[in-house]
Structures are given as structure tokens and as C-alpha cells.
Write an enzyme that holds these catalytic residues in place. Structure first.
Site, PDB file in Angstrom:
ATOM      1  N   HIS A  79      -7.343  -0.889   5.464  1.00 45.50           N
ATOM      2  CA  HIS A  79      -6.356   0.015   6.083  1.00 45.50           C
ATOM      3  C   HIS A  79      -6.118   1.196   5.136  1.00 45.50           C
ATOM      4  O   HIS A  79      -6.188   2.350   5.540  1.00 45.50           O
ATOM      5  CB  HIS A  79      -5.076  -0.774   6.333  1.00 45.50           C
ATOM      6  CG  HIS A  79      -3.916   0.022   6.839  1.00 45.50           C
ATOM      7  ND1 HIS A  79      -3.858   0.538   8.108  1.00 45.50           N
ATOM      8  CD2 HIS A  79      -2.755   0.394   6.241  1.00 45.50           C
ATOM      9  CE1 HIS A  79      -2.701   1.190   8.265  1.00 45.50           C
ATOM     10  NE2 HIS A  79      -2.017   1.122   7.145  1.00 45.50           N
ATOM     11  N   HIS A 109       4.858  -4.812  10.624  1.00 39.74           N
ATOM     12  CA  HIS A 109       5.173  -4.131  11.891  1.00 39.74           C
ATOM     13  C   HIS A 109       5.279  -5.123  13.046  1.00 39.74           C
ATOM     14  O   HIS A 109       4.574  -6.135  13.081  1.00 39.74           O
ATOM     15  CB  HIS A 109       4.094  -3.100  12.262  1.00 39.74           C
ATOM     16  CG  HIS A 109       4.047  -1.914  11.366  1.00 39.74           C
ATOM     17  ND1 HIS A 109       4.843  -0.806  11.536  1.00 39.74           N
ATOM     18  CD2 HIS A 109       3.298  -1.658  10.259  1.00 39.74           C
ATOM     19  CE1 HIS A 109       4.581   0.090  10.585  1.00 39.74           C
ATOM     20  NE2 HIS A 109       3.640  -0.416   9.798  1.00 39.74           N
ATOM     21  N   ASP A 159       5.766   4.724   5.134  1.00 40.06           N
ATOM     22  CA  ASP A 159       6.623   3.742   5.808  1.00 40.06           C
ATOM     23  C   ASP A 159       6.617   2.389   5.089  1.00 40.06           C
ATOM     24  O   ASP A 159       7.128   1.385   5.612  1.00 40.06           O
ATOM     25  CB  ASP A 159       6.235   3.580   7.283  1.00 40.06           C
ATOM     26  CG  ASP A 159       4.844   3.013   7.488  1.00 40.06           C
ATOM     27  OD1 ASP A 159       3.906   3.493   6.821  1.00 40.06           O
ATOM     28  OD2 ASP A 159       4.691   2.082   8.301  1.00 40.06           O
ATOM     29  N   HIS A 160       6.068   2.365   3.868  1.00 42.70           N
ATOM     30  CA  HIS A 160       6.093   1.153   3.037  1.00 42.70           C
ATOM     31  C   HIS A 160       6.702   1.407   1.662  1.00 42.70           C
ATOM     32  O   HIS A 160       7.176   0.469   1.019  1.00 42.70           O
ATOM     33  CB  HIS A 160       4.678   0.564   2.904  1.00 42.70           C
ATOM     34  CG  HIS A 160       4.124   0.141   4.228  1.00 42.70           C
ATOM     35  ND1 HIS A 160       4.012  -1.173   4.621  1.00 42.70           N
ATOM     36  CD2 HIS A 160       3.711   0.878   5.297  1.00 42.70           C
ATOM     37  CE1 HIS A 160       3.540  -1.226   5.854  1.00 42.70           C
ATOM     38  NE2 HIS A 160       3.343   0.007   6.289  1.00 42.70           N
ATOM     39  N   ASP A 182      -0.015  -4.044   6.120  1.00 44.04           N
ATOM     40  CA  ASP A 182      -0.647  -3.576   7.360  1.00 44.04           C
ATOM     41  C   ASP A 182      -2.089  -4.050   7.481  1.00 44.04           C
ATOM     42  O   ASP A 182      -2.924  -3.373   8.100  1.00 44.04           O
ATOM     43  CB  ASP A 182      -0.630  -2.038   7.423  1.00 44.04           C
ATOM     44  CG  ASP A 182       0.743  -1.478   7.724  1.00 44.04           C
ATOM     45  OD1 ASP A 182       1.681  -2.256   7.959  1.00 44.04           O
ATOM     46  OD2 ASP A 182       0.870  -0.228   7.719  1.00 44.04           O
ATOM     47  N   HIS A 230       0.848  -1.197   0.000  1.00 42.50           N
ATOM     48  CA  HIS A 230       0.000   0.000   0.000  1.00 42.50           C
ATOM     49  C   HIS A 230       0.876   1.237   0.000  1.00 42.50           C
ATOM     50  O   HIS A 230       2.095   1.144   0.097  1.00 42.50           O
ATOM     51  CB  HIS A 230      -1.001  -0.014   1.164  1.00 42.50           C
ATOM     52  CG  HIS A 230      -0.405   0.078   2.535  1.00 42.50           C
ATOM     53  ND1 HIS A 230       0.400  -0.898   3.075  1.00 42.50           N
ATOM     54  CD2 HIS A 230      -0.498   1.043   3.498  1.00 42.50           C
ATOM     55  CE1 HIS A 230       0.755  -0.553   4.294  1.00 42.50           C
ATOM     56  NE2 HIS A 230       0.233   0.621   4.573  1.00 42.50           N
ATOM     57  N   HIS A 271       1.372   3.921   1.967  1.00 46.46           N
ATOM     58  CA  HIS A 271       1.887   4.671   3.116  1.00 46.46           C
ATOM     59  C   HIS A 271       3.411   4.836   3.047  1.00 46.46           C
ATOM     60  O   HIS A 271       4.118   3.915   2.655  1.00 46.46           O
ATOM     61  CB  HIS A 271       1.479   3.988   4.430  1.00 46.46           C
ATOM     62  CG  HIS A 271       0.055   4.264   4.818  1.00 46.46           C
ATOM     63  ND1 HIS A 271      -0.635   3.481   5.728  1.00 46.46           N
ATOM     64  CD2 HIS A 271      -0.799   5.238   4.432  1.00 46.46           C
ATOM     65  CE1 HIS A 271      -1.867   3.972   5.874  1.00 46.46           C
ATOM     66  NE2 HIS A 271      -1.987   5.025   5.096  1.00 46.46           N
TER      67      HIS A 271
HETATM   68 FE    FE Z   1       2.782   0.694   8.143  1.00 46.23          FE
HETATM   69 ZN    ZN Z   2       0.147   1.508   6.639  1.00 45.14          ZN
END
Ligand code: FE
Ligand code: ZN
Length: 239
Positions: free
Chosen positions: A112, A169, A58-59, A131, A54, A56
Site C-alpha cells: 500500500h 478503516h 490519515d494515519h 491499510d 505507514h 499517510h
Molecule cells: Fe488509511
Molecule cells: Zn493509507
């Protein structure tokens, strides 16, 4: 035997290197580039692909730098293509990603984020859910509804119970502490919480785990109705 290398980055993210052929790897959800390049070098792996679950940051944060360094091909969700840096190949539910002798089925698991996808490699017995599914938890509902998450988890829990889950995570301890409040009488859950407390105290990772573990202990996977899932998700948000 397929090797999957775990790379802990940022606060609690895991980036994974999936060795699909000797010396060749796909990086799943590279939040950053440098630690991923360093790990690949240390493991003798060349990164040929990035698989994003996805959009985001942090990905996908390492996408551009990794592509510049390795020339890798970036695969991500068609529904989020505009937000995925450097994307080359757009995929959606039912598509197949072929990597050497391995192929992943793409599962649409929007909840998400609206276009979230997961990658299932049946021959490697591996699921990369980003996530969407965590150990004893699930992703927050930023762009989707409880119904969306119920549908998404329904797809993931239908995979073979021995499937190894490589989520993005290390949220396990907090998830377990919440889960036991939902099902205080679940002895599998109590055992798992105890094991996770010890592992985290020793600084050990608790990922991967299996779909079977989640069937026994994850209050979101175990929610029988959308309403039950919604109630648990709200309670966890406030936990
Ligand atoms: Fe994440
Ligand atoms: Zn995420």
C-alpha cells in the site's frame, strides 16, 4: 485481559488504543489528536506511545499534537521515517516493540506504501495491519506491486487464525459486495455479507475480525497466485 478501544474518526478511519498495562496505552495510527485524547480521558488511559503503520496523513495526522500533549514516544517504519512526524524509534521487519509485559513483532508489509509495517502482539492475540489487510479486502497498491501485496498478505495469513485484526478503516461493506462477485458460491462469504449488511444498517462497527474470517472469505487473502491477486485488485479499484 488486554483492552483495545476503538475510536472512529474522519469518514471511516479507526484509531485504536491498546492498553498494554493498567491505565497505559499505545495509540495506533492516530489520524487526529482531539478525539483520541478525549477517548483516552474517558477510558482512564494515558497515551505513552504512538505506533504508526505507514506515513499517510490519515494515519499520522495526530502525531505532533498528541506528542506535544502527552510526551509520548512515536514508533514507525524506518523506510518511511522522513515522512512520519515526530518519529523517535524506527523499526523494520523482525524488530520487537516492548510495551510493559507485551511485545509486538514488526512485520514488513510494504505494498500500500513502500515501507508499510504491521504490529503483531502474540500474547494479546492482536494484529494492527494499518491499510494492508481489511475485512474481505486489502489496501490499494499506491507504492507497491501485486507481488508485494501477495507477499505481505502471505505473512499476515500465516498468523494464528484466532488472531484479532484491528485494521484502520471501516471498508467492510463495500469489500464484501465486491468479494461476493469474485466468489458467488462461497457460503461463508454470503453469510458474512448478510451479517455485515445488518451491522452497518444498525451503525455498528465490523472491526475487529479474525485471520480465520479472512482465510474463509477474503478474495485477496484467498488469491492463489500473484496474477489472481492483481486481477482482483484492479477489478476492485474499478468496482
Ligand atoms: Fe488509511
Ligand atoms: Zn493509507
Amino acid at each position: 485481559m488486554t483492552r483495545v478501544v476503538r475510536i472512529p474518526v474522519l469518514n471511516d478511519n479507526y484509531v485504536w488504543l491498546f492498553e498494554y498495562a493498567p491505565g497505559l496505552a499505545a495509540a495506533i495510527d492516530p489520524a487526529v489528536a482531539e478525539p483520541v485524547l478525549a477517548a483516552a480521558k474517558a477510558e482512564g488511559l494515558r497515551i505513552t506511545h504512538i505506533l504508526n503503520t505507514h506515513w499517510h496523513p490519515d494515519h499520522v495526522g495526530g502525531n505532533s499534537a498528541l506528542k506535544a500533549e502527552t510526551g509520548c514516544t512515536i514508533i514507525g517504519s524506518r523506510r518511511e521515517a522522513a515522512k512520519i512526524p515526530g518519529i523517535d524509534t524506527e523499526v523494520d521487519e523482525g524488530d520487537t516493540v516492548v510495551l510493559g509485559d507485551h511485545s509486538a513483532t514488526v512485520l514488513f508489509v510494504g505494498a500500500h506504501t513502500a515501507g508499510h509495517i504491521a504490529y503483531h502482539f502474540p500474547a494479546a492475540n492482536a494484529l494492527f495491519p494499518g491499510d494492508t489487510l481489511f475485512a474481505m479486502g486489502c489496501g490499494r497498491l499506491f507504492e507497491g506491486t501485486a507481488q508485494d501485496m501477495f507477499t505481505a498478505l502471505g505473512k499476515l495469513k500465516a498468523l494464528p487464525p484466532q488472531t484479532k485484526v484491528y485494521c484502520a478503516h471501516e471498508y467492510t461493506l463495500s469489500n464484501a459486495r465486491f468479494a461476493i462477485t469474485v466468489e458467488p458460491g462461497n457460503s461463508d462469504l454470503a453469510d458474512r455479507l448478510a451479517a455485515v449488511e445488518i451491522a452497518r444498517r444498525m451503525g455498528e462497527a465490523t472491526v475487529p475480525f479474525t485471520i480465520g474470517d479472512e482465510l474463509a472469505t477474503n478474495p485477496f487473502v484467498r488469491a492463489g497466485t500473484v496474477g489472481e491477486l492483481a486481477e482482483r485488485r484492479s477489478a476492485k479499484d474499478a468496482f
